[in-house]
Design an enzyme around this catalytic site. Structure first.
Site, mmCIF file in Angstrom:
data_model
loop_
_atom_site.group_PDB
_atom_site.id
_atom_site.type_symbol
_atom_site.label_atom_id
_atom_site.label_comp_id
_atom_site.label_asym_id
_atom_site.label_seq_id
_atom_site.Cartn_x
_atom_site.Cartn_y
_atom_site.Cartn_z
ATOM 1 N NE ARG A 1 40.100 43.190 40.509
ATOM 2 C CZ ARG A 1 40.555 44.423 40.619
ATOM 3 N NH1 ARG A 1 41.787 44.707 40.302
ATOM 4 N NH2 ARG A 1 39.788 45.391 41.055
ATOM 5 C CE LYS B 1 44.258 44.668 44.848
ATOM 6 N NZ LYS B 1 43.053 44.780 45.680
ATOM 7 N NE ARG C 1 39.281 53.347 43.984
ATOM 8 C CZ ARG C 1 39.756 52.116 43.852
ATOM 9 N NH1 ARG C 1 40.980 51.829 44.236
ATOM 10 N NH2 ARG C 1 39.012 51.163 43.347
ATOM 11 N NE ARG D 1 40.611 52.760 48.808
ATOM 12 C CZ ARG D 1 40.784 51.610 48.171
ATOM 13 N NH1 ARG D 1 41.900 50.925 48.314
ATOM 14 N NH2 ARG D 1 39.817 51.131 47.417
ATOM 15 N NE ARG E 1 35.774 48.227 44.187
ATOM 16 C CZ ARG E 1 36.285 49.177 44.992
ATOM 17 N NH1 ARG E 1 35.493 50.101 45.524
ATOM 18 N NH2 ARG E 1 37.558 49.208 45.250
HETATM 19 P P1 AMP Z 1 41.037 48.704 41.715
HETATM 20 O O1 AMP Z 1 41.617 50.081 41.660
HETATM 21 O O2 AMP Z 1 42.049 47.618 41.490
HETATM 22 O O3 AMP Z 1 40.193 48.478 42.941
HETATM 23 O O4 AMP Z 1 40.034 48.600 40.460
HETATM 24 C C1 AMP Z 1 38.925 49.453 40.322
HETATM 25 C C2 AMP Z 1 38.020 48.901 39.228
HETATM 26 O O5 AMP Z 1 38.727 48.891 37.984
HETATM 27 C C3 AMP Z 1 37.552 47.477 39.424
HETATM 28 O O6 AMP Z 1 36.397 47.391 40.250
HETATM 29 C C4 AMP Z 1 37.259 47.062 37.981
HETATM 30 O O7 AMP Z 1 36.041 47.611 37.523
HETATM 31 C C5 AMP Z 1 38.376 47.739 37.203
HETATM 32 N N1 AMP Z 1 39.563 46.876 37.119
HETATM 33 C C6 AMP Z 1 40.793 47.086 37.672
HETATM 34 N N2 AMP Z 1 41.640 46.096 37.390
HETATM 35 C C7 AMP Z 1 40.942 45.207 36.629
HETATM 36 C C8 AMP Z 1 41.263 43.955 36.035
HETATM 37 N N3 AMP Z 1 42.462 43.398 36.177
HETATM 38 N N4 AMP Z 1 40.289 43.333 35.326
HETATM 39 C C9 AMP Z 1 39.090 43.883 35.163
HETATM 40 N N5 AMP Z 1 38.705 45.041 35.715
HETATM 41 C C10 AMP Z 1 39.613 45.718 36.446
#
Ligand code: AMP
Length: 221
Positions: free
Chosen positions: A88, A13, A162, A127, A173
Site C-alpha cells: 500500500r 482487485k 463488508r 458491493r 479509505r
Molecule cells: P482491503 O480489503 O484491501 O480493502 O483492506 C481493508 C482494510 O484492511 C484497509 O482499509 C486497511 O485498514 C487494512 N489493510 C489491508 N491491507 C493493508 C496493507 N497492505 N497495509 C495496511 N493496512 C492494510
C-alpha cells in the site's frame, strides 16, 4: 509470475485476483482478507487491526509486513502469486521486494486499476461478497447481481456487506489511498513494471479482459 494489483477500494482487485487464481493457477494474497480472518477468529492481531480498519486507516506497516512474512511460505509451490492490497506504500513495496528476493523471485508485473473516485464510492457501497472464504465471489447490486438475492451463485452461501464498505469509511479509505499511492505508482513506473488499466463504474471485469491485458503488456515491453 508474481503480480501486484494497485487501485483504490472497489477498483476490482479482488475480482481480478479471483480470475488469475482460476485461469493461471496462481496463489492469491490479500492482506485485507487476512486481517478480516484474524478479526473473525478473535485473535490479538485481529483486535489491533480492527481499530484501524473501522476508521478506514491503514494498519501500521510493521504489523502488516510481519503478518505477510509469516504467510509467504504457504505459496512457495504455486505458479506465482497475485498480491491484492499489498503493498500500500513504498515501505511495503521495498519489504515485498526483499521477501521475494529471499525466495529468488521478483515482482514481474504491476497492474494499476485506475478508476475515478465517484465510481469507487458507487461500486463499494453496492458491493456484496460471499461469506464463504473459500469461494470469495464478489457481486455488485447494480451490474453484477446474484441470480437469487442475497445468495452466492457459485456456492450458495449468504452474501454479506463488508463493514468498511459504508460511505463514511470509504471516503477516508480513498483519502489514505491517494496519499500513499502516488509514490507507489512512481516506484513501479521507474522499474518499468506498471501496466495501467482505465476503468469506470459499471465495468464487469472478465477473464477475456485479463488475457488481453497480459498480451498487451508482453507485446509492449
Ligand atoms: P482491503 O480489503 O484491501 O480493502 O483492506 C481493508 C482494510 O484492511 C484497509 O482499509 C486497511 O485498514 C487494512 N489493510 C489491508 N491491507 C493493508 C496493507 N497492505 N497495509 C495496511 N493496512 C492494510
Amino acid at each position: 509470475m508474481n503480480i501486484v494489483l494497485l487501485g483504490g477500494p472497489g477498483s476490482g482487485k479482488g475480482t481480478v485476483s479471483n480470475l488469475f487464481e482460476k485461469t493461471q493457477n496462481m496463489g492469491h494474497i490479500a492482506t485485507g482478507d487476512m486481517f478480516r480472518e484474524e478479526i473473525k477468529n478473535g485473535t490479538e492481531l485481529g483486535k489491533k487491526a480492527q481499530e484501524y480498519m473501522d476508521k478506514g486507516n491503514l494498519v501500521p506497516d510493521e504489523i502488516t509486513i510481519n503478518m505477510l512474512k509469516g504467510k509467504m511460505h504457504e505459496f512457495e509451490g504455486s505458479n506465482g502469486v497475485v498480491f491484492d492490497g499489498f503493498p500500500r506504500n513504498k515501505k511495503q513495496a521495498e519489504a515485498l521486494d526483499k521477501m521475494l528476493e529471499e525466495q529468488n523471485q521478483k515482482v514481474d508485473l504491476v497492474i494499476f486499476l485506475d478508476i475515478p473516485d465517484e465510481d469507487i464510492i458507487y461500486r463499494t457501497t453496492k458491493r456484496r461478497i460471499c461469506s464463504n472464504k473459500e469461494c470469495g465471489a464478489i457481486y455488485n447490486l447494480e451490474y453484477k447481481k446474484p441470480k437469487v438475492e442475497g445468495i452466492c451463485d457459485v456456492c450458495g452461501s449468504e452474501l454479506i456487506q463488508r463493514k468498511d464498505d459504508n460511505e463514511e469509511t470509504i471516503t477516508e479509505r480513498l483519502r489514505v489511498y491517494h496519499e500513499q499511492s502516488k509514490e507507489l505508482i512512481e516506484y513501479y513506473e521507474k522499474k518499468k513494471l506498471l501496466y495501467r488499466v482505465q476503468l469506470h463504474a459499471n465495468v464487469n471485469i472478465t477473464k477475456e479482459m485479463i488475457s488481453e491485458w497480459l498480451e498487451n503488456y508482453k507485446a509492449n515491453r
